[in-house]
Design an enzyme around this catalytic site. Structure first.
Site, PDB file in Angstrom:
ATOM      1  CE  LYS A  54      -9.993  -7.763   1.527  1.00 25.05           C
ATOM      2  NZ  LYS A  54      -9.086  -7.020   0.927  1.00 25.05           N
ATOM      3  NE  ARG A  99      -2.054  -7.469  -4.886  1.00 27.90           N
ATOM      4  CZ  ARG A  99      -3.158  -7.418  -3.566  1.00 27.90           C
ATOM      5  NH1 ARG A  99      -2.719  -7.366  -1.938  1.00 27.90           N
ATOM      6  NH2 ARG A  99      -4.231  -6.928  -3.534  1.00 27.90           N
ATOM      7  CG  HIS A 132      -1.992  -0.809   1.706  1.00 28.18           C
ATOM      8  ND1 HIS A 132      -1.960  -1.895   2.661  1.00 28.18           N
ATOM      9  CD2 HIS A 132      -3.075  -1.572   0.578  1.00 28.18           C
ATOM     10  CE1 HIS A 132      -2.805  -2.605   2.167  1.00 28.18           C
ATOM     11  NE2 HIS A 132      -3.665  -2.385   1.198  1.00 28.18           N
ATOM     12  CB  SER A 185      -4.060  -7.260   4.727  1.00 32.14           C
ATOM     13  OG  SER A 185      -3.458  -5.475   4.124  1.00 32.14           O
TER      14      SER A 185
HETATM   15  P1  ADP Z   1      -9.238  -3.747  -0.561  1.00 28.71           P
HETATM   16  O1  ADP Z   1     -10.572  -4.320   0.165  1.00 28.71           O
HETATM   17  O2  ADP Z   1     -10.584  -2.423  -0.757  1.00 28.71           O
HETATM   18  O3  ADP Z   1      -9.274  -4.939  -1.593  1.00 28.71           O
HETATM   19  P2  ADP Z   1      -6.865  -3.413   0.595  1.00 28.71           P
HETATM   20  O4  ADP Z   1      -6.825  -2.697   1.778  1.00 28.71           O
HETATM   21  O5  ADP Z   1      -7.002  -5.065   0.571  1.00 28.71           O
HETATM   22  O6  ADP Z   1      -7.909  -3.044   0.207  1.00 28.71           O
HETATM   23  O7  ADP Z   1      -5.889  -2.651  -0.872  1.00 28.71           O
HETATM   24  C1  ADP Z   1      -6.628  -1.591  -1.474  1.00 28.71           C
HETATM   25  C2  ADP Z   1      -5.790  -0.916  -2.903  1.00 28.71           C
HETATM   26  O8  ADP Z   1      -4.221  -1.355  -2.192  1.00 28.71           O
HETATM   27  C3  ADP Z   1      -6.195  -2.422  -3.705  1.00 28.71           C
HETATM   28  O9  ADP Z   1      -6.409  -1.533  -4.359  1.00 28.71           O
HETATM   29  C4  ADP Z   1      -5.283  -3.071  -3.597  1.00 28.71           C
HETATM   30  O10 ADP Z   1      -5.645  -3.720  -5.611  1.00 28.71           O
HETATM   31  C5  ADP Z   1      -3.860  -2.229  -3.823  1.00 28.71           C
HETATM   32  N1  ADP Z   1      -3.301  -3.291  -2.812  1.00 28.71           N
HETATM   33  C6  ADP Z   1      -3.170  -3.986  -1.495  1.00 28.71           C
HETATM   34  N2  ADP Z   1      -1.905  -4.415  -1.773  1.00 28.71           N
HETATM   35  C7  ADP Z   1      -0.925  -4.352  -2.483  1.00 28.71           C
HETATM   36  C8  ADP Z   1       0.133  -4.361  -3.227  1.00 28.71           C
HETATM   37  N3  ADP Z   1       1.169  -4.796  -2.503  1.00 28.71           N
HETATM   38  N4  ADP Z   1       0.711  -3.511  -3.740  1.00 28.71           N
HETATM   39  C9  ADP Z   1      -0.039  -2.795  -5.191  1.00 28.71           C
HETATM   40  N5  ADP Z   1      -1.479  -2.423  -4.788  1.00 28.71           N
HETATM   41  C10 ADP Z   1      -1.855  -2.944  -3.854  1.00 28.71           C
END
Ligand code: ADP
Length: 163
Positions: A41, A91, A17, A130
């Site tokens: 989630k 990703r 993130h 996460s």
């Molecule tokens: P959501 O529940 O909306 O997917 P996340 O917190 O899991 O929320 O992710 C928020 C955003 O960040 C999403 O666009 C996700 O694809 C992106 N994201 C999560 N981890 C990574 C990472 N390692 N690299 C790039 N983008 C990421």
């Protein structure tokens, strides 16, 4: 002045993130990070308030990065904070598939006002999520490669999450 919204669950915020936030902050004048509840989630490790506090602490010194939380849809939060677009991180192909449909819905429900901009994770973060971080933590393994030391400390403080 171009403001963008970066919405997500951030449970917890990872270096992946943070990589996207860094890229976005180099491209736009202001990045508003929105901590939202993803209904898919169900069980979260951190409360929304804890997640906001962690992110605020990480970006305390950066005036062009703001943190908000909301129960509203991402597009409504984007409109509320006068953001021109939503940022999402990509990703993999599965992320791409999810984001294609999500961006269409978001464009439609915002009356065509909110576009989505996808940024690509740098290769060292392509496998960071996460949920992987929480899994590695549950197994009692080191999570330093995936989260900031501040987040690691908060995770170690969480007693209710069994190792
Ligand atoms: P959501 O529940 O909306 O997917 P996340 O917190 O899991 O929320 O992710 C928020 C955003 O960040 C999403 O666009 C996700 O694809 C992106 N994201 C999560 N981890 C990574 C990472 N390692 N690299 C790039 N983008 C990421």
């Amino acid at each position: 002045m171009t403001k963008v919204l970066y919405p997500g669950s951030f449970d917890p915020i990872t270096k992946g993130h943070m990589n996207i936030i860094e890229q976005a902050s180099n491209l736009f004048d202001e990045v508003v990070i929105a901590v939202l509840q993803n209904p898919a989630k169900k069980e979260s490790m951190f409360t929304k308030e804890e997640r906001v506090e962690m992110i605020q602490n990480l970006y305390r010194k950066m005036n062009h990065i703001k943190v908000v939380s909301s129960k509203q849809a991402a597009v409504d939060v984007a409109l509320l904070y006068e953001c021109k677009a939503i940022i999402r991180g990509l990703r993999s192909l599965t992320d791409f598939a999810d984001e294609v449909s999500l961006q269409q819905i978001n464009k439609e429900i915002s009356g065509g006002k909110i576009n989505t901009i996808c940024l690509f994770a740098d290769k060292e973060y392509q496998f960071v999520s996460s949920s992987v971080v929480k899994e590695v933590y549950r197994l009692g393994k080191d999570i330093s490669n995936y989260v900031d030391p501040l987040v690691k400390r908060k995770m170690l403080e969480k007693r209710r999450y069994p190792l």
